[in-house]
Scaffold this motif. Sequence first.
Motif, short mmCIF file in Angstrom:
data_model
loop_
_atom_site.label_atom_id
_atom_site.label_comp_id
_atom_site.label_asym_id
_atom_site.label_seq_id
_atom_site.Cartn_x
_atom_site.Cartn_y
_atom_site.Cartn_z
N LEU A 52 0.87 -1.26 0.12
CA LEU A 52 0.08 0.01 -0.01
C LEU A 52 0.86 1.37 -0.01
O LEU A 52 1.94 1.25 0.36
N GLY A 53 0.35 2.13 -0.54
CA GLY A 53 0.90 3.60 -0.39
C GLY A 53 1.20 3.98 1.09
O GLY A 53 0.35 3.42 1.96
N GLY A 54 1.77 5.14 1.60
CA GLY A 54 2.01 5.53 2.65
C GLY A 54 0.70 6.04 3.46
O GLY A 54 0.53 5.47 4.54
N ASP A 55 -0.20 6.97 2.93
CA ASP A 55 -1.55 7.10 3.50
C ASP A 55 -2.45 5.93 3.67
O ASP A 55 -3.07 5.91 4.68
N ALA A 56 -2.59 5.07 2.81
CA ALA A 56 -3.26 4.06 2.81
C ALA A 56 -2.72 3.10 3.75
O ALA A 56 -3.60 2.40 4.78
N ALA A 57 -1.70 2.96 4.01
CA ALA A 57 -1.14 2.19 5.03
C ALA A 57 -1.47 2.73 6.33
O ALA A 57 -1.72 1.79 7.28
N GLY A 58 -1.14 3.90 6.50
CA GLY A 58 -1.41 4.73 7.83
C GLY A 58 -2.81 4.53 8.19
O GLY A 58 -3.27 4.08 9.49
N ALA A 59 -3.99 4.57 7.25
CA ALA A 59 -5.18 4.40 7.65
C ALA A 59 -5.63 3.09 7.88
O ALA A 59 -6.29 2.59 8.63
N GLU A 60 -4.84 1.98 7.30
CA GLU A 60 -5.08 0.53 7.60
C GLU A 60 -4.50 0.22 9.05
O GLU A 60 -5.47 -0.56 9.68
N ILE A 61 -3.50 0.96 9.38
CA ILE A 61 -3.23 0.65 10.61
C ILE A 61 -4.06 1.13 11.77
O ILE A 61 -4.50 0.57 12.83
N VAL A 62 -4.83 2.42 11.59
CA VAL A 62 -5.56 3.09 12.56
C VAL A 62 -6.83 2.08 12.57
O VAL A 62 -7.42 2.06 13.57
N ASP A 63 -7.18 1.72 11.36
CA ASP A 63 -8.54 1.08 11.34
C ASP A 63 -8.48 -0.42 12.12
O ASP A 63 -9.31 -0.75 12.79
N SER A 64 -7.25 -0.83 12.07
CA SER A 64 -6.79 -2.22 12.96
C SER A 64 -6.90 -1.83 14.21
O SER A 64 -7.69 -2.81 15.09
N VAL A 65 -6.37 -0.74 14.72
CA VAL A 65 -6.47 -0.47 16.30
C VAL A 65 -7.65 -0.12 16.54
O VAL A 65 -8.06 -0.73 17.69
N ARG A 66 -8.57 0.48 15.77
CA ARG A 66 -9.79 0.84 16.23
C ARG A 66 -10.81 -0.77 16.47
O ARG A 66 -11.45 -0.94 17.27
N GLU A 67 -10.68 -1.38 15.43
CA GLU A 67 -11.37 -2.74 15.37
C GLU A 67 -10.81 -3.78 16.51
O GLU A 67 -11.62 -4.56 16.99
N ALA A 68 -9.54 -3.62 16.97
CA ALA A 68 -9.03 -4.49 17.74
C ALA A 68 -9.66 -4.30 19.30
O ALA A 68 -9.96 -5.39 20.13
#
Length: 253
Positions: A52-68
């Motif tokens: 993923l690109g940088g912004d998309a990777a950052g969003a994926e990490i934040v979404d994963s934290v929220r869902e955890a």
Amino acid sequence: MMRMRNPSVVALVAVGALAMTGCAASASSPPSPSGVALDAFDPAAGNGLWLLGGDAAGAEIVDSVREAGSVRYSGSFTELVPATPDVDPAPGRSLTIDYAGRPGTATARITAGDLEFDLVMVDGRTYVRGNAAYAERTGIAAAAQGYVCSVGAQTLLDEWAPLLRPSELVASLIDSSESLTVEPPRPGDSTVSVVMGGSEAPIGELTVARSGAPLPIGFTAGDGSGDGAFSFSAWGEPIEVARPADRVVDCDA
């Protein structure tokens, strides 16, 4: 019901949140990031965050934290006092936090400069106790003798945001970087490195899980404002939070 006032060290909290982050984690086996082209990717290689690109990777990490949901994390940030012609740079005020739980149900211990306080959020109530400096700065005199409580936690969360909201903490630390670069893992690596850059040079590194959800594991950062480090664990695991058993000196029925 007591009312919590805004402490005078909010500026330190803001500085710390912008210059540091960290997390540590493990999860069962959530699906790979949504932006990965699975037709050209071997799932055995991991979650594919590096595709993923940088912004998309950052969003994926934040979404994963929220869902955890639940998590344990600890971290610190120390300001760097700028040098003058007569004085070398030197460590200044420090901020530390230990957190365990999930949004709305958590325990935390925070130090910020001369302030120290413990927090418990459970069953819709917020319990807090602190040292004499905390009691004086907030105007909650009883907090120096034991836990005081109120219904809800919004005021306290706002005062110390984003330290007490895991997804917001991770988001603020990611957003503070001008750029993100996800490095492809080497064979045998269990983690993926996300390099956080500035206009001149990298300022930090966020390490996330290679397999399953890209949940943060560790973070270190340093620039002209100071140095910070965080580690997180137990993502998504049950964490018991109970009302303080004693020394609740002021609480509505």
